[in-house]
Write an enzyme that holds these catalytic residues in place. Structure first.
Site, mmCIF file in Angstrom:
data_model
loop_
_atom_site.group_PDB
_atom_site.id
_atom_site.type_symbol
_atom_site.label_atom_id
_atom_site.label_comp_id
_atom_site.label_asym_id
_atom_site.label_seq_id
_atom_site.Cartn_x
_atom_site.Cartn_y
_atom_site.Cartn_z
ATOM 1 N N SER A 173 0.826 -1.209 0.000
ATOM 2 C CA SER A 173 0.000 0.000 0.000
ATOM 3 C C SER A 173 0.856 1.254 0.000
ATOM 4 O O SER A 173 0.343 2.360 -0.225
ATOM 5 C CB SER A 173 -0.935 0.006 1.211
ATOM 6 O OG SER A 173 -0.214 -0.234 2.413
ATOM 7 N N ASP A 197 5.596 -6.712 2.880
ATOM 8 C CA ASP A 197 4.816 -7.242 1.765
ATOM 9 C C ASP A 197 5.725 -7.618 0.601
ATOM 10 O O ASP A 197 6.651 -6.865 0.255
ATOM 11 C CB ASP A 197 3.827 -6.181 1.271
ATOM 12 C CG ASP A 197 2.391 -6.522 1.578
ATOM 13 O OD1 ASP A 197 2.075 -7.721 1.740
ATOM 14 O OD2 ASP A 197 1.559 -5.596 1.637
ATOM 15 N N GLU A 215 -9.265 -10.093 4.031
ATOM 16 C CA GLU A 215 -9.719 -8.761 3.638
ATOM 17 C C GLU A 215 -11.074 -8.834 2.954
ATOM 18 O O GLU A 215 -11.280 -9.635 2.047
ATOM 19 C CB GLU A 215 -8.706 -8.100 2.707
ATOM 20 C CG GLU A 215 -9.092 -6.682 2.306
ATOM 21 C CD GLU A 215 -7.966 -5.900 1.660
ATOM 22 O OE1 GLU A 215 -8.227 -4.770 1.201
ATOM 23 O OE2 GLU A 215 -6.826 -6.407 1.621
ATOM 24 N N GLU A 242 0.072 -12.544 -0.994
ATOM 25 C CA GLU A 242 -1.351 -12.693 -1.271
ATOM 26 C C GLU A 242 -1.620 -13.974 -2.045
ATOM 27 O O GLU A 242 -0.791 -14.417 -2.842
ATOM 28 C CB GLU A 242 -1.863 -11.493 -2.070
ATOM 29 C CG GLU A 242 -1.772 -10.175 -1.337
ATOM 30 C CD GLU A 242 -2.348 -9.021 -2.143
ATOM 31 O OE1 GLU A 242 -2.941 -9.267 -3.214
ATOM 32 O OE2 GLU A 242 -2.192 -7.865 -1.710
#
EC number: 2.1.2.11
Length: 295
Positions: A77, A115, A213, A147
């Protein structure tokens, strides 16, 4: 394995013991505790929730660490919140590593998770391992996050077998937003079983925690009961073991429409805006610097 920097006595001491001392005063402050991945699992077992925030630089990281935030995520992000991209997709490994390095240098207690950005791990378990090693060696990250669900199990297994702690991320995965048709809740109806299966697969592959999420609250609750590793929610209801938010959203530095799952705890944009206006006004009026600011 030896770290590239000297470690403080607090860091090298066992969890909760602090540095060695001859005798502690009765009113001595509690020793600093370095959060490790197994401590999060122990918190889940005790029914104790924990907090996670993003961080990308020194002062935010130090402040959140001082506040007792257990986990800091150097998220992709940063693509939106640091580098002004529209999505998380453009950010690169070379851009994130300096941010992760700054955060890991700035904390004494929090677990720092980095991440893995889009395109840096999906091709193969070997690619994922080489990318993760860079974050561990060059940035001194404590763990990495990636992810994906069942299809990412080989990557998670490769990393954990190689000694790298992995936080998984299922449900809505921002790096796959185009494939998912935009920002949409995942796991409704018949798709709920897949979310549970993905969490179980991540645990079996060796992940120490899993982020969910934009997952319905009842589904997230079922996942939390189905796995022994901690679950971390972002738009996934109250029953997760921990919660995570992007700090600029949570503390009002970013303006505009917020996702439904964001609660704003401050208006930092308003505070900074007024402070900047006051500074500019003082300069233009000739009242700054004053005698007390002049040598």
């Amino acid at each position: 394995m030896t770290s590239g920097r000297a470690m403080s006595p607090e860091e090298t001491a066992p969890y909760g013991t602090g540095p060695a001392r001859a005798e502690s005063a009765p009113d001595a402050p509690a020793p600093i505790k370095r959060i490790r991945t197994h401590h999060l699992r122990e918190m889940k077992q005790r029914g104790e929730k924990f907090a996670m925030l993003t961080a990308y630089e020194q002062y935010a990281a130090q402040t959140f660490d001082e506040a007792g935030i257990e986990v800091l995520l150097v998220g992709d992000s940063a693509s939106n919140n640091v580098f002004a991209n529209e999505t998380s997709l453009p950010v690169t490994v070379d851009e994130l590593i300096p941010l992760a390095r700054a955060v890991s240098r700035s904390v004494r207690r929090a677990l720092v998770v980095a991440d893995l950005p889009f395109g840096s791990y999906q091709a193969s378990p070997e690619q994922a391992y080489l990318t993760a090693v860079r974050f561990m060696k060059e940035a001194n990250a404590h763990a990495v996050k990636l992810e994906g669900g069942i299809e990412m199990a080989p990557q998670v297994r490769k990393l954990t077998e190689g000694g790298i702690p992995v936080m998984a991320h299922i449900g809505f995965t921002p790096q796959s937003e185009h494939n998912l048709g935009g920002y949409r809740v995942q796991g409704r109806g018949e798709a709920a079983a897949r979310v549970v299966a993905e969490a179980v697969a991540m645990e079996q592959a060796g992940a120490f925690a899993v982020v969910m999420e934009m997952v319905p609250g009842d589904v997230a609750a079922e996942v939390t009961k189905s796995v022994s590793i901690p679950t971390i929610g972002i738009g996934a209801g109250l029953d997760c073991d921990g919660q995570v938010l992007v700090w600029q959203d949570a503390f009002g530095l970013r303006t505009g429409r917020m996702p439904r799952f964001v609660k704003q705890y401050a208006d930092l944009h308003g505070v900074l805006l007024q402070a900047a206006r006051d500074y500019a006004a003082d300069v233009k009026a000739g009242t700054f610097p004053g005698p007390e600011h002049t040598f």
